[in-house]
Design a protein around this motif. Sequence first.
Motif, short mmCIF file in Angstrom:
data_model
loop_
_atom_site.label_atom_id
_atom_site.label_comp_id
_atom_site.label_asym_id
_atom_site.label_seq_id
_atom_site.Cartn_x
_atom_site.Cartn_y
_atom_site.Cartn_z
N VAL A 51 0.86 -1.18 0.00
CA VAL A 51 0.00 0.00 0.00
C VAL A 51 0.90 1.24 0.00
O VAL A 51 1.84 1.32 0.78
N LEU A 52 0.59 2.17 -0.89
CA LEU A 52 1.19 3.50 -0.87
C LEU A 52 0.11 4.41 -0.32
O LEU A 52 -0.93 4.59 -0.95
N HIS A 77 0.97 -8.27 8.01
CA HIS A 77 2.32 -8.20 7.45
C HIS A 77 2.36 -7.54 6.07
O HIS A 77 3.40 -7.56 5.41
N MET A 78 1.26 -6.95 5.66
CA MET A 78 1.23 -6.26 4.37
C MET A 78 2.18 -5.07 4.42
O MET A 78 2.26 -4.36 5.42
N LEU A 79 2.89 -4.85 3.34
CA LEU A 79 3.81 -3.73 3.26
C LEU A 79 3.04 -2.44 3.07
O LEU A 79 2.23 -2.33 2.15
N ILE A 80 3.29 -1.46 3.94
CA ILE A 80 2.61 -0.18 3.86
C ILE A 80 3.66 0.93 3.88
O ILE A 80 4.47 1.01 4.81
N VAL A 81 3.63 1.74 2.84
CA VAL A 81 4.56 2.85 2.70
C VAL A 81 3.75 4.15 2.76
O VAL A 81 2.84 4.35 1.96
N ALA A 82 4.08 5.00 3.71
CA ALA A 82 3.40 6.28 3.86
C ALA A 82 3.94 7.28 2.85
O ALA A 82 5.13 7.27 2.53
N ILE A 83 3.05 8.12 2.34
CA ILE A 83 3.43 9.21 1.47
C ILE A 83 3.00 10.49 2.18
O ILE A 83 1.84 10.63 2.57
N GLY A 102 7.84 2.04 5.66
CA GLY A 102 8.70 3.06 5.08
C GLY A 102 7.88 4.27 4.73
O GLY A 102 6.66 4.29 4.94
N PHE A 103 8.55 5.30 4.22
CA PHE A 103 7.82 6.49 3.81
C PHE A 103 8.60 7.21 2.72
O PHE A 103 9.81 7.05 2.58
N VAL A 104 7.85 7.96 1.93
CA VAL A 104 8.43 8.84 0.92
C VAL A 104 7.76 10.20 1.07
O VAL A 104 6.62 10.29 1.51
N THR A 105 8.50 11.24 0.72
CA THR A 105 7.93 12.58 0.82
C THR A 105 7.50 13.06 -0.56
O THR A 105 7.98 12.57 -1.58
N LYS A 106 6.56 14.00 -0.54
CA LYS A 106 6.08 14.62 -1.77
C LYS A 106 6.93 15.85 -2.05
O LYS A 106 7.32 16.53 -1.10
N VAL A 108 7.02 13.06 -4.98
CA VAL A 108 7.60 11.72 -4.95
C VAL A 108 8.80 11.63 -5.89
O VAL A 108 8.73 12.00 -7.06
N ASP A 109 9.89 11.13 -5.35
CA ASP A 109 11.08 10.82 -6.12
C ASP A 109 10.90 9.37 -6.58
O ASP A 109 11.04 8.44 -5.78
N PHE A 110 10.56 9.18 -7.85
CA PHE A 110 10.22 7.84 -8.33
C PHE A 110 11.40 6.88 -8.32
O PHE A 110 11.22 5.68 -8.13
N LYS A 111 12.59 7.39 -8.46
CA LYS A 111 13.78 6.54 -8.36
C LYS A 111 13.90 6.00 -6.93
O LYS A 111 14.16 4.82 -6.73
N ALA A 112 13.68 6.87 -5.96
CA ALA A 112 13.73 6.46 -4.56
C ALA A 112 12.58 5.49 -4.24
O ALA A 112 12.77 4.53 -3.49
N LEU A 113 11.40 5.73 -4.81
CA LEU A 113 10.26 4.85 -4.57
C LEU A 113 10.53 3.47 -5.15
O LEU A 113 10.25 2.45 -4.52
#
Length: 126
Positions: A51-52, A77-83, A102-106, A108-113
Amino acid sequence: MKHRILVVEDDPPSRELLGGWLEKEGFDAVLADTLEAAFMRIAATPLPDAVLLDIHLGRQSGLTLVHWARKQKHLAHMLIVAITGDGSFKDTKKVTHAGCDGFVTKPVDFKALRKLLAGLRVHSAG
């Protein structure tokens, strides 16, 4: 077999951008624009592999979904990544404490994602 990724994002352009990018990467993107839609789609079969999740969904917190999913035996145990648009230490701590993987900031850096999803063992079908 394509991995299914649930994208929970209330901003239409951001949701479509993420969904389109995932499809181009070889994933099967499932989109939700509200917390209520996310609750329905996270538990729908076939289950998403990850989940993103936008953590700011209007007046609601996406972290509500994380707290609930972590209590469900079949989703725990589902993978959940916060944006998030806020990469502050306080926000990072809140996301981690809620149980996000994990998390990514807006914006979004698609390479990092891509790297984050690979590191979480969710690889594209391509």
